[in-house]
Design a protein around this motif. Structure first.
Motif, short mmCIF file in Angstrom:
data_model
loop_
_atom_site.label_atom_id
_atom_site.label_comp_id
_atom_site.label_asym_id
_atom_site.label_seq_id
_atom_site.Cartn_x
_atom_site.Cartn_y
_atom_site.Cartn_z
N ARG A 82 18.24 -63.37 33.06
CA ARG A 82 17.04 -63.21 33.85
C ARG A 82 17.19 -62.67 35.11
O ARG A 82 18.42 -62.29 35.73
N LYS A 142 13.97 -63.48 41.04
CA LYS A 142 12.52 -63.35 41.62
C LYS A 142 12.47 -63.55 43.22
O LYS A 142 12.78 -64.29 43.61
N TYR A 144 18.04 -67.68 38.41
CA TYR A 144 17.97 -68.62 37.26
C TYR A 144 19.24 -68.59 36.67
O TYR A 144 20.15 -67.80 36.73
N TRP A 203 11.11 -59.67 33.23
CA TRP A 203 11.86 -60.93 33.19
C TRP A 203 13.15 -60.89 33.12
O TRP A 203 13.97 -61.70 33.72
N TYR A 204 13.59 -59.94 32.11
CA TYR A 204 15.17 -59.90 31.77
C TYR A 204 15.64 -58.41 32.20
O TYR A 204 14.91 -57.49 32.32
N ASP A 217 3.37 -64.30 36.24
CA ASP A 217 4.81 -64.10 35.70
C ASP A 217 4.37 -63.09 34.44
O ASP A 217 4.89 -62.29 33.94
N TRP A 220 10.58 -58.57 41.08
CA TRP A 220 11.57 -58.82 40.11
C TRP A 220 12.91 -57.97 40.11
O TRP A 220 12.48 -56.71 40.07
N GLN A 228 16.28 -73.31 37.50
CA GLN A 228 16.13 -72.36 38.39
C GLN A 228 16.57 -72.92 39.81
O GLN A 228 16.70 -74.24 39.99
N TYR A 248 5.88 -59.53 32.85
CA TYR A 248 6.74 -60.08 31.71
C TYR A 248 7.85 -59.19 31.43
O TYR A 248 8.89 -59.64 31.10
#
Length: 398
Positions: A112, A115, A107, A73-74, A66, A129, A292, A70
């Motif tokens: 988020r 994934k 998520y 992620w969003y 992750d 992602w 999750q 990173y």
């Protein structure tokens, strides 16, 4: 004239003295214990070193995967409506036509990204992602593939193939005996201030020989209990009789994850699949603590079920505060799973979490990481001790 008087005395017999016993003389039991510790360690040291080192590398696999991505992620922007899981899978195949997606994680947090795990025909794995509002892939990395290789080295499948599990299992059994015999060797004959200091502290500033000796004994003692835990849980994973006995004690079924798939309904080409999003929404409602939901992507059109996991945290191997579901693809409902199979899943998950340090968040991982480092170093420091004594004996004999 005086005459000298002669006195005849009997000679004094010598006192009977018992032969002095050498306090350093070891009993047969001590010699046998030391012999076992030495030769079992030498015979299994290389395998134990490799297994321990790969285990140490694997502990933080999820965090490393992750952290590399990173920034993805969003999502950049939250839009009014998300794309459906089916649409996201279609967009993924358009952007990566050479890869086959087999699972994805949704998520609870609307900010988020999704994934997605995928593989090639050569079984090269990666995580991607994706923005659930636009279908754009924000980032991908192949750290998954790296840890897949590490896990197979850890289990012995690489480079030994099918016999690798047996080789690793034998080495782990020997290491288990090593831990017990090591404790016996470490245990002082007398408990006083000097022996306590020697047994529980590392003498810094000493010679390399003494420092290496302390690094073998002192950390080995402090890590004994967690090292035994990691060893026993590893044996439960690879040893079928021990695995079966564990499930019998806790009323579970071995290989429950595989047997659950046998509950799938038969394929009916006249029926249509239900949408996936309502299934995910329902799983979040049923599991208030879940952050999750992981859904499998069936390989074949004839597959009639989804494997779903709702949990607080889902890793490559570990599962924290979660539950496994078998979902009927025709109606979206969870298929009832017998209690023995559910217990089997719980036993396997708990055992795996204890083995890889997934049982208590970062604290559990850090403890497992440190204990793994000690186990990795024990064969090295032990070999140095043996080699030094062997070299000294050769000089003495010469």
């Amino acid at each position: 004239m005086e005459t000298a008087s002669l006195s005849i005395t009997k000679p004094i017999p010598p006192k009977k003295t018992r032969p002095n016993k050498n306090p350093k003389t070891k009993s047969r039991g001590s010699k046998l214990n030391a012999w076992l510790h030495l030769w079992l360690g030498l015979s299994s040291g290389i395998i134990v070193f490799i297994v321990s080192l790969t285990g140490v590398i694997f502990v933080f696999c999820d965090d490393i995967i992750d952290i590399i991505s990173y920034k993805a992620w969003y999502v950049p922007d939250i839009k009014e409506q998300r794309l459906s899981p089916e649409e996201l899978i279609t967009h993924f195949k358009e952007q990566f036509p050479e890869r086959t997606p087999f699972s994805y994680i949704h998520y609870r947090d609307p900010e988020r990204t999704v994934k997605i795990a995928s593989e090639t025909e050569n079984r090269e794995f990666q995580f991607s992602w994706m923005d659930p509002y636009t279908g754009k892939i924000l980032d991908s990395n192949q750290a998954y593939d790296f840890f897949y290789v590490i896990a197979h080295i850890h289990s012995g499948h690489i480079p030994f193939g099918a016999i690798g599990n047996l080789i690793v299992e034998i080495a782990v059994w020997l290491f288990f005996i090593e831990l017990i015999t090591g404790l016996i060797l470490w245990w002082p004959k007398k408990w006083n201030k000097t022996t306590r200091k020697q047994s529980f502290t590392i003498k810094t500033g000493s010679s390399f020989k003494r420092l290496n000796y302390d690094l073998h004994n002192v950390p080995g003692f402090y890590s004994l209990i967690p090292a035994l835990l990691i060893t026993i849980t590893g044996l439960i994973i690879v040893n079928k009789p021990l695995q079966k006995s564990t499930h019998h004690i806790f009323d579970g079924t071995p290989a429950a994850f595989r047997k659950i798939r046998e509950l799938a309904p038969e394929y009916d080409k006249t029926k249509k699949w239900t949408s996936i999003q309502p299934i995910i929404t329902d799983l979040f409602k049923k599991n208030a603590s879940a952050e999750q939901v992981k859904m499998s992507i069936p390989e074949k059109d004839s597959a009639t079920t989804y494997m779903a996991i709702a949990a607080k945290n889902i890793g490559l191997k570990g599962l924290h505060d979660g539950k496994v579901y078998l979902i009927n693809r025709y109606d979206g409902n969870a298929i009832p799973i017998p209690n023995k199979l559910l217990n089997g899943l719980s036993i396997d998950n708990t055992n795996m979490n204890l083995h890889i340090g997934f049982w208590y968040g970062w604290w559990g991982k850090c403890l497992t990481f440190l204990v793994g480092l000690v186990c990795t170093c024990l064969p090295i420091t032990g070999f140095i001790i043996w080699y030094g004594r062997r070299k000294k004996n050769k000089k003495t004999n010469a």
